[in-house]
Design a protein around this motif. Structure first.
Motif, PDB file in Angstrom:
ATOM      1  N   LEU A   6     -29.728  29.662-105.326  1.00 27.38           N
ATOM      2  CA  LEU A   6     -29.336  29.719-103.918  1.00 27.38           C
ATOM      3  C   LEU A   6     -28.720  31.085-103.625  1.00 27.38           C
ATOM      4  O   LEU A   6     -27.649  31.402-104.136  1.00 27.38           O
ATOM      5  CB  LEU A   6     -28.335  28.603-103.598  1.00 27.38           C
ATOM      6  N   HIS A   7     -29.416  31.880-102.818  1.00 27.73           N
ATOM      7  CA  HIS A   7     -28.927  33.196-102.413  1.00 27.73           C
ATOM      8  C   HIS A   7     -28.711  33.191-100.901  1.00 27.73           C
ATOM      9  O   HIS A   7     -29.394  33.898-100.161  1.00 27.73           O
ATOM     10  CB  HIS A   7     -29.923  34.298-102.798  1.00 27.73           C
ATOM     11  N   ALA A   8     -27.784  32.367-100.442  1.00 26.97           N
ATOM     12  CA  ALA A   8     -27.485  32.296 -99.006  1.00 26.97           C
ATOM     13  C   ALA A   8     -26.491  33.388 -98.668  1.00 26.97           C
ATOM     14  O   ALA A   8     -25.350  33.138 -98.284  1.00 26.97           O
ATOM     15  CB  ALA A   8     -26.944  30.913 -98.646  1.00 26.97           C
ATOM     16  N   LEU A   9     -26.948  34.625 -98.817  1.00 32.23           N
ATOM     17  CA  LEU A   9     -26.109  35.809 -98.660  1.00 32.23           C
ATOM     18  C   LEU A   9     -26.661  36.706 -97.575  1.00 32.23           C
ATOM     19  O   LEU A   9     -27.882  36.785 -97.388  1.00 32.23           O
ATOM     20  CB  LEU A   9     -26.042  36.597 -99.971  1.00 32.23           C
ATOM     21  N   LEU A  10     -25.763  37.413 -96.890  1.00 34.24           N
ATOM     22  CA  LEU A  10     -26.195  38.348 -95.855  1.00 34.24           C
ATOM     23  C   LEU A  10     -26.811  39.612 -96.449  1.00 34.24           C
ATOM     24  O   LEU A  10     -27.898  40.015 -96.043  1.00 34.24           O
ATOM     25  CB  LEU A  10     -25.010  38.685 -94.954  1.00 34.24           C
ATOM     26  N   PRO A  11     -26.199  40.276 -97.443  1.00 32.36           N
ATOM     27  CA  PRO A  11     -26.810  41.482 -98.012  1.00 32.36           C
ATOM     28  C   PRO A  11     -27.943  41.107 -98.985  1.00 32.36           C
ATOM     29  O   PRO A  11     -27.945  40.026 -99.576  1.00 32.36           O
ATOM     30  CB  PRO A  11     -25.654  42.161 -98.758  1.00 32.36           C
ATOM     31  N   PRO A  12     -28.883  42.027 -99.218  1.00 33.04           N
ATOM     32  CA  PRO A  12     -30.041  41.737-100.083  1.00 33.04           C
ATOM     33  C   PRO A  12     -29.756  41.973-101.555  1.00 33.04           C
ATOM     34  O   PRO A  12     -30.435  42.750-102.215  1.00 33.04           O
ATOM     35  CB  PRO A  12     -31.088  42.720 -99.555  1.00 33.04           C
ATOM     36  N   VAL A  13     -28.752  41.310-102.096  1.00 35.43           N
ATOM     37  CA  VAL A  13     -28.418  41.466-103.510  1.00 35.43           C
ATOM     38  C   VAL A  13     -28.909  40.242-104.273  1.00 35.43           C
ATOM     39  O   VAL A  13     -28.759  39.113-103.806  1.00 35.43           O
ATOM     40  CB  VAL A  13     -26.897  41.668-103.719  1.00 35.43           C
ATOM     41  N   MET A  14     -29.531  40.477-105.422  1.00 35.74           N
ATOM     42  CA  MET A  14     -30.005  39.402-106.280  1.00 35.74           C
ATOM     43  C   MET A  14     -29.235  39.482-107.595  1.00 35.74           C
ATOM     44  O   MET A  14     -29.599  40.236-108.504  1.00 35.74           O
ATOM     45  CB  MET A  14     -31.511  39.548-106.529  1.00 35.74           C
ATOM     46  N   PRO A  15     -28.119  38.759-107.723  1.00 38.29           N
ATOM     47  CA  PRO A  15     -27.268  38.909-108.908  1.00 38.29           C
ATOM     48  C   PRO A  15     -27.962  38.451-110.180  1.00 38.29           C
ATOM     49  O   PRO A  15     -28.843  37.583-110.171  1.00 38.29           O
ATOM     50  CB  PRO A  15     -26.073  37.997-108.591  1.00 38.29           C
TER      51      PRO A  15
END
Length: 487
Positions: free
Chosen positions: A144-153
């Protein structure tokens, strides 16, 4: 609040993005893009009153049109619309909502009033809120990447809550660059409903989380952070970087996240009593987190230092003493063993100066001798890899002899790179065999190179001062655990 109540927040079976947009630059576009790109394991629904499609998905005109249950709603619409959307979520049976939207308590009295209404409406339906004024959440378990910036940890053992979305997301980026992975992340924002102690409780019970880290700007007077941290810190390390320590910073925090300023002296004392490891800056936060996620806790403050060159050994010894660590004298039996490995002009002391002895095997033999010595609790090993020091790229104008030499040097560099891999494997095995952390320091000042410490089992720093600083935090944590066990 029980552990399972937040599990559907971080690992939902279905997510509805309310405010989905087909316009790049809009929050509703970027958050949806990140969710889809990361291949979220559950169902994704896009909601926009205009209908149409976004990123190849059909947009529902309202949440009521979404088929089936929705575990998590992510809201990106303007602040005046959010209250009615929370009502709609409540009627739908949504139990968690992430309110990306800002313009609430961080803006003043009117925004604070709107935020209180929002929370009251959510609680009427038994709904829990992240934010408002948040950059979203991330969970490795469900992608789940419900993030505003386009970072893929990267995936890893750290979980983080941050009252600043920008600072928190920067840690995710730094983690990618340094080979440090995250299990969960939440930008807690204004903490209108869910607060830092709620995330702390959840991360404490999450088996995949090995180290908890946080960036904080303030606490409410009735915060339960300290008793929760006291209950958690003996199970997992808690690292906190506190912003707003000065009058100027405190005022900035109030306008940024609505955080209430707290006395730094009072906070520091409370952190210490609760077993929280407080760090002084953002770099130190990631330095300490990466070490604690990989290494065992040293059982004392005695440090063995191994170096290929004397000057760096001196600098490391100074840093250790200044931090209250001990660099013990080598006993005769250890000196005798090292005499068989090194030339007669080696330092004959701790730090062990190899006097520029090259090759992986002498380095490993010295490291093994130190690691198995019962007189030290940890090792700082400088210059383990020589490959990074070889800059042999052709310059274009050299003579035939120089070009031939460059080719030979490239071959030599390849052999040294193989030796460096051997050093890493041997260091990892020594850590496992002895239970002592062995911290690597680069001879060229290179940062951690993006290799995954979770896989290599080794953490490297560009300077001995940074290595010593984080080692000191680990030793302080050991002392806390020892005192607590004795109490």
């Amino acid at each position: 609040m029980k552990f399972k109540e937040l599990d559907r927040l971080f690992n939902p079976r279905s997510v509805a993005l309310i405010g989905a947009s087909a316009t790049p630059g809009k929050w509703g576009y970027h958050v949806l893009f990140n969710i889809l790109k990361a291949d979220f394991s559950g169902q994704v629904h896009a909601v926009n009153p205009k209908g149409g499609s976004v990123l190849g998905m059909e947009c529902r005109r309202s949440l009521s049109e979404v088929p089936g249950a929705v575990d998590l709603a992510v809201i990106t619409t303007p602040a005046p619309t959010v209250l009615n959307l929370i009502e709609e979520c409540g009627r739908k049976g949504v139990k968690h909502a992430v309110v990306i939207t800002s313009d609430f308590s961080e803006t003043g009295a009117e925004g604070a009033r709107m935020e209180r209404e929002l929370v009251a409406k959510a609680r009427k339906y038994g709904m829990r809120l992240v934010g408002p004024n948040t950059m979203g959440i991330y969970s490795a378990k469900s992608n789940l990447h419900a993030l505003l910036p386009p970072v893929m940890p990267r995936h890893g053992g750290l979980s983080m809550f941050s009252q600043s979305g920008n600072v928190g997301v920067q840690m995710l980026y730094w983690g990618n660059n340094k080979g440090v992975g995250f299990e969960k992340f939440v930008s807690s924002g204004n903490e209108g409903d869910l607060k830092c102690e709620d995330y702390l409780r959840y991360f404490a019970d999450d088996e995949a989380t090995r180290v908890i880290i946080a960036y904080m700007e303030g606490l409410d007077p009735d915060s339960a952070l300290y008793p929760v941290a006291h209950a958690v810190s003996h199970k997992k390390p808690i690292l906190i970087f506190k912003g707003g320590r000065t009058d100027t910073g405190g005022k900035a925090a109030a306008s940024h996240s609505g955080a209430m300023a707290c006395s730094s002296k009072v906070l520091r004392a409370a952190f210490h009593q609760a077993g929280i490891i407080e760090v002084e800056d953002s770099q130190e936060l990631m330095d300490c987190a990466s070490l604690l996620a990989v290494y065992p806790i040293p059982q004392g403050k005695r440090v063995g230092i191994l170096t290929r060159g004397g000057g760096w050994g001196v600098i490391t010894a100074d840093a250790c003493e200044e931090q209250g660590l001990v660099v013990p004298k080598l006993p005769d039996r250890i000196i005798d063993r090292l005499n068989k490995i090194l030339p007669q002009f080696w330092s004959h002391g701790n730090p062990v100066d190899m006097a520029a002895t090259l090759g992986a095997q002498p380095y490993l033999d010295c490291m093994e001798t130190l690691a198995h010595w019962d007189g030290v609790d940890s090792i700082i090993a400088l210059g383990g890899s020589l490959a990074e020091a070889f800059d042999v790229a052709p310059k274009g104008n050299g003579s035939k002899e120089i070009k031939d030499a460059e080719r030979l040097m490239e071959l030599l560099k390849g052999e040294i790179e193989k030796e460096s891999e051997l050093v890493v494997r041997h260091m990892r095995q020594l850590v496992a065999d002895t239970g002592k952390p062995i911290i690597s320091v680069s001879i060229t000042g290179a940062e951690m190179d993006g290799s995954d410490p979770d896989q290599s089992g080794i953490v490297a720093y560009p300077t001995p001062e940074r290595a010593v600083r984080v080692l000191k935090h680990m030793i302080n944590y050991h002392d806390y655990l020892k005192l607590r066990k004795a109490a």
